[in-house]
Design a protein around this motif. Structure first.
Motif, PDB file in Angstrom:
ATOM      1  N   ILE A 492      -3.570  -5.043  -8.776  1.00 36.48           N
ATOM      2  CA  ILE A 492      -3.083  -4.950  -7.955  1.00 36.48           C
ATOM      3  C   ILE A 492      -3.896  -3.710  -7.237  1.00 36.48           C
ATOM      4  O   ILE A 492      -5.000  -3.466  -7.675  1.00 36.48           O
ATOM      5  CB  ILE A 492      -2.093  -3.035  -7.908  1.00 36.48           C
ATOM      6  N   LYS A 494      -5.183  -0.064  -4.334  1.00 35.42           N
ATOM      7  CA  LYS A 494      -5.330   0.985  -3.472  1.00 35.42           C
ATOM      8  C   LYS A 494      -6.271   1.607  -3.388  1.00 35.42           C
ATOM      9  O   LYS A 494      -6.702   2.422  -4.710  1.00 35.42           O
ATOM     10  CB  LYS A 494      -4.218   1.663  -4.132  1.00 35.42           C
ATOM     11  N   SER A 495      -7.321   1.826  -2.865  1.00 36.63           N
ATOM     12  CA  SER A 495      -8.446   2.353  -3.021  1.00 36.63           C
ATOM     13  C   SER A 495      -8.394   4.040  -2.709  1.00 36.63           C
ATOM     14  O   SER A 495      -7.330   4.415  -1.851  1.00 36.63           O
ATOM     15  CB  SER A 495      -9.664   1.620  -1.662  1.00 36.63           C
ATOM     16  N   ASP A 505      -1.086   6.296  -8.789  1.00 28.70           N
ATOM     17  CA  ASP A 505      -1.653   5.357  -8.503  1.00 28.70           C
ATOM     18  C   ASP A 505      -2.776   5.067  -9.714  1.00 28.70           C
ATOM     19  O   ASP A 505      -2.860   3.415  -9.824  1.00 28.70           O
ATOM     20  CB  ASP A 505      -2.435   5.328  -7.257  1.00 28.70           C
ATOM     21  N   HIS A 509      -2.512   1.465 -11.781  1.00 26.36           N
ATOM     22  CA  HIS A 509      -3.430   0.845 -11.747  1.00 26.36           C
ATOM     23  C   HIS A 509      -3.614   0.046 -13.223  1.00 26.36           C
ATOM     24  O   HIS A 509      -3.720  -1.414 -13.656  1.00 26.36           O
ATOM     25  CB  HIS A 509      -4.894   1.518 -11.535  1.00 26.36           C
ATOM     26  N   TYR A 555      -8.989   1.644  -9.729  1.00 27.47           N
ATOM     27  CA  TYR A 555      -8.593   0.132  -9.757  1.00 27.47           C
ATOM     28  C   TYR A 555     -10.748   0.111 -10.853  1.00 27.47           C
ATOM     29  O   TYR A 555      -9.772  -1.536 -11.422  1.00 27.47           O
ATOM     30  CB  TYR A 555      -9.375  -0.916  -8.184  1.00 27.47           C
ATOM     31  N   ASN A 597      -1.608  -4.596   3.885  1.00 30.04           N
ATOM     32  CA  ASN A 597      -1.343  -3.660   4.357  1.00 30.04           C
ATOM     33  C   ASN A 597      -2.127  -2.116   4.960  1.00 30.04           C
ATOM     34  O   ASN A 597      -2.036  -1.092   3.908  1.00 30.04           O
ATOM     35  CB  ASN A 597      -0.212  -2.343   2.856  1.00 30.04           C
ATOM     36  N   VAL A 599      -5.470  -2.887   3.504  1.00 24.76           N
ATOM     37  CA  VAL A 599      -6.900  -2.453   2.700  1.00 24.76           C
ATOM     38  C   VAL A 599      -8.360  -2.899   2.800  1.00 24.76           C
ATOM     39  O   VAL A 599      -8.912  -2.741   2.572  1.00 24.76           O
ATOM     40  CB  VAL A 599      -6.089  -3.218   0.684  1.00 24.76           C
TER      41      VAL A 599
END
Length: 657
Positions: A492, A494-495, A505, A509, A555, A597, A599
């Protein structure tokens, strides 16, 4: 056995032939996996514009259950009947003769029983390996007794298929009267014939029914004598990778582990223990099943049994075969007492065929034994059938796909890199396990199976769940017997800037990318070590490992953990032939959901770029595609290309600026 014939209007006599062939081929007790053959004699206009008598007979590679018009190969009858004056032909001479006599050389090779079909003076001819017929003929019984059971039939002693059998039938044509209902070939099957497809088919069904009725009067419904207690398949599930390894020393095999009610009944029977060296139901099966199988009272002693089987096979090969290279000497069939039947093959389909042939053989042999003592052809004939020149010619031309016999597991397989990797592995012949949290993985698995004909097992899996991962591997062992290639691909993204990063989050990850890939690798490592035939674990990490970018702490650090798992797998797996390597792709957008979404847009903004600029911000100025990553994966698992490489990283990023 009931006739399934339904009166209808046919386009022509070949259409009628196709219809009745489907009726025969749809009954496993008559025809198994491409066995049996049918034919029709008809007039056709040849390329010369002249009419000629043509035999249309089932072509090689076609199955009676699904055969189409084009599956019947045409051979000129004048050429075939001229062979009545030939006393002997080798198999190769027979093939050459038929090839020169074909109406259209581009059609499939005709059945090896072509001459037999041609010599019988009837328009329609049907041939099957009916279980009930074999059960009566595969025993210590005279031809007169067989005739007394069936009435007006001709009984022919066993002769190898091909021209020799056709000559045997030709010499007995005088015994065939207008009232003759069929020809019974000992240890081979049944031929019937007629002026219409219906007549030939219904004679077939009638004689099979006569055999079934005879057996019912002599043998009770329980054809297997129960001697041992039934056990759960779970009792051997942990041993399956080791079993797979025992028989995969020369070439990788896929297992079929059968614990159906009938398989358990066989595994608990006295007959399974007694029939190990009795041979299958018909010599045609020997090509896949071999003559003998292993009966295993306890898997703890199986390794020595497999070694004994290998040594015995090598000794018998040296005694009975001289013209051809030795086949794989390991057992394709293992019966585990009380538990079930394990069969193997270079593909899942082959393993299934071996299973079906063995189950039918056990039925036939058990009934024959109860009637008056089962018997089969001698070992020299058995080996001549296993090393049949026509099959050897096919083997010589056969080129297995690079990953034939392999089992591959891909995580994050429903989309993007994972989907393309699964497709590419399947195209190379591997069986595939596709797992993903997205339920769409089932649909995608079906797509790949349809496209490649490789078996694909979908698995809806939350990779952050240890319990789900371990349950999946448990089921993979029971489905295929083990695993050879693992692609840790799921992830996945998500930054967030460090000061804005939510610890939840960060944990998510790590759970998916870090811990999840560790548990996957741990389970795969255990299986590969037990198999003893090496293996490959490949990690999809990221360019972020060596060139970290801003706002990618969750990430990048999770990927770094996974990369270190790879290093340790390589260090500890080397002595077992287990290789572990890393692919470092960058910005693979096509088909990927991790960039959805917003990203992608967020990452482009963080770099001060447009989306298009962000996609091609590499030295080559080109977009990196899932195919690029999947092709590197294929190269890494190829033993000739990277067989001496482990603990390495390969970038697939277009070149970092």
């Amino acid at each position: 056995m009931q006739s399934k014939w339904e009166n209808q209007t046919f386009k022509d006599d070949l259409d009628e032939r196709v219809y009745s062939s489907h009726l025969l081929g749809s009954v496993p007790d008559l025809v198994l996996h491409g066995g049996g053959n049918t034919s029709i004699k008809r007039e056709e206009i040849l390329h010369t514009g002249k009419k000629a008598a043509v035999l249309r007979v089932k072509g090689s590679g076609w199955d009676l259950a699904t055969i189409k018009r084009e599956g019947f190969t045409g051979i000129r009858m004048d050429d075939l009947l001229a062979a009545k004056d030939i006393l002997e032909m080798t198999d190769q001479e027979m093939v050459d003769y038929m090839k020169k006599s074909m109406v259209d050389p581009s059609e499939p090779s005709p059945s090896v029983e072509t001459f037999l079909h041609a010599f019988l003076p009837f328009k329609f001819v049907d041939h099957s390996h009916a279980d009930s017929i074999l059960a009566i003929t595969n025993r210590n019984v005279s031809q007169d007794e067989i005739k007394s059971i069936f009435g007006n039939v001709v009984v022919i002693p066993y002769s190898p298929p091909g021209f020799k059998l056709a000559r045997s039938v030709l010499e007995r044509l005088g015994s065939i009267s207008p009232d003759t209902e069929g020809i019974i070939l000992e240890m081979h099957g049944l031929f019937t014939f007629g002026d219409s497809a219906k007549e030939s088919y219904e004679r077939h069904i009638h004689l099979v029914t006569v055999a079934e009725d005879f057996i019912k009067k002599k043998v009770n419904r329980n054809i297997f004598t129960q001697k041992f207690q039934a056990l759960s398949i779970e009792s051997i599930s942990d041993s399956l990778p080791a079993i797979r390894g025992m028989i995969s020393k020369r070439s990788k095999k896929i297992l079929n582990i059968c614990n159906s009610p009938e398989a358990i009944e066989i595994a608990c029977s006295e007959e399974a223990e007694k029939f190990t060296q009795r041979g299958p139901a018909t010599p045609d099966m020997i090509i896949r099943t071999k003559h003998d199988y292993i009966y295993c009272p306890d898997v703890k002693g199986l390794e020595s049994q497999v070694a004994e089987y290998e040594k015995k096979y090598e000794d018998q090969y040296s005694r009975y075969v001289s013209d051809y290279p030795m086949h794989d000497p390991f057992p394709p069939i293992i019966v585990v007492r009380g538990t079930g039947i394990i069969t193997s093959g270079i593909s899942a389909k082959e393993a299934e065929i071996v299973r079906d042939q063995f189950v039918h053989s056990m039925r036939v042999n058990s009934i024959a034994e109860k009637l008056s003592g089962q018997r089969f052809i001698d070992l020299d004939l058995s080996y001549s059938m296993e090393y049949w020149p026509l099959e050897e010619a096919k083997l010589k031309k056969f080129k297995p796909m690079p990953l034939q016999g392999c089992i591959s597991l891909v995580t994050g397989a429903a989309n993007g890199i994972g989907y393309v990797a699964s497709l590419k592995l399947a195209q190379k012949g591997s069986a595939i396990v596709m797992c993903d949290i997205d339920p769409e993985v089932s649909k995608k698995a079906q797509e790949i199976e349809t496209m490649t004909r490789s078996p694909v097992l979908p698995y809806v899996l939350d990779i952050s769940s240890e319990q789900e991962i371990r349950a999946m591997f448990h089921n993979v062992r029971k489905k295929f017997g083990g695993v050879d290639i693992v692609f840790n691909n799921a992830g996945i993204l998500k930054s967030a800037a460090i000061e804005d990063l939510d610890v939840k989050d960060l944990d998510r990850h790590y759970a998916i990318i870090g811990r999840g890939s560790f548990i996957i690798s741990q389970e795969a490592f255990r299986i590969m070590k037990a198999q003893g035939i090496g293996g490959n674990i490949v990690f999809n990490i990221t360019k972020n490992l060596t060139n970290p970018g801003p706002e990618m702490t969750s990430y990048g650090s999770a990927k770094a953990f996974a990369a270190y798992v790879c290093h340790y797998v390589a260090k500890e797996g080397g002595k077992y032939g287990i290789r572990a390597n890393i692919i470092n792709p960058d910005k693979v957008f096509k088909g990927s959901k991790i960039w959805e979404n917003g990203v992608l847009e967020a990452r482009a903004r963080a770099k001060g770029q447009t989306v298009d600029e962000y996609k091609t911000q590499n030295l080559l100025r080109r977009e990196v595609l899932p195919e690029h990553v999947a092709n590197v994966l294929l190269a890494l698992v190829d033993e000739e290309t990277f067989g001496a490489t482990t603990d390495a990283m390969i970038p697939v990023d277009g070149g970092v600026k």
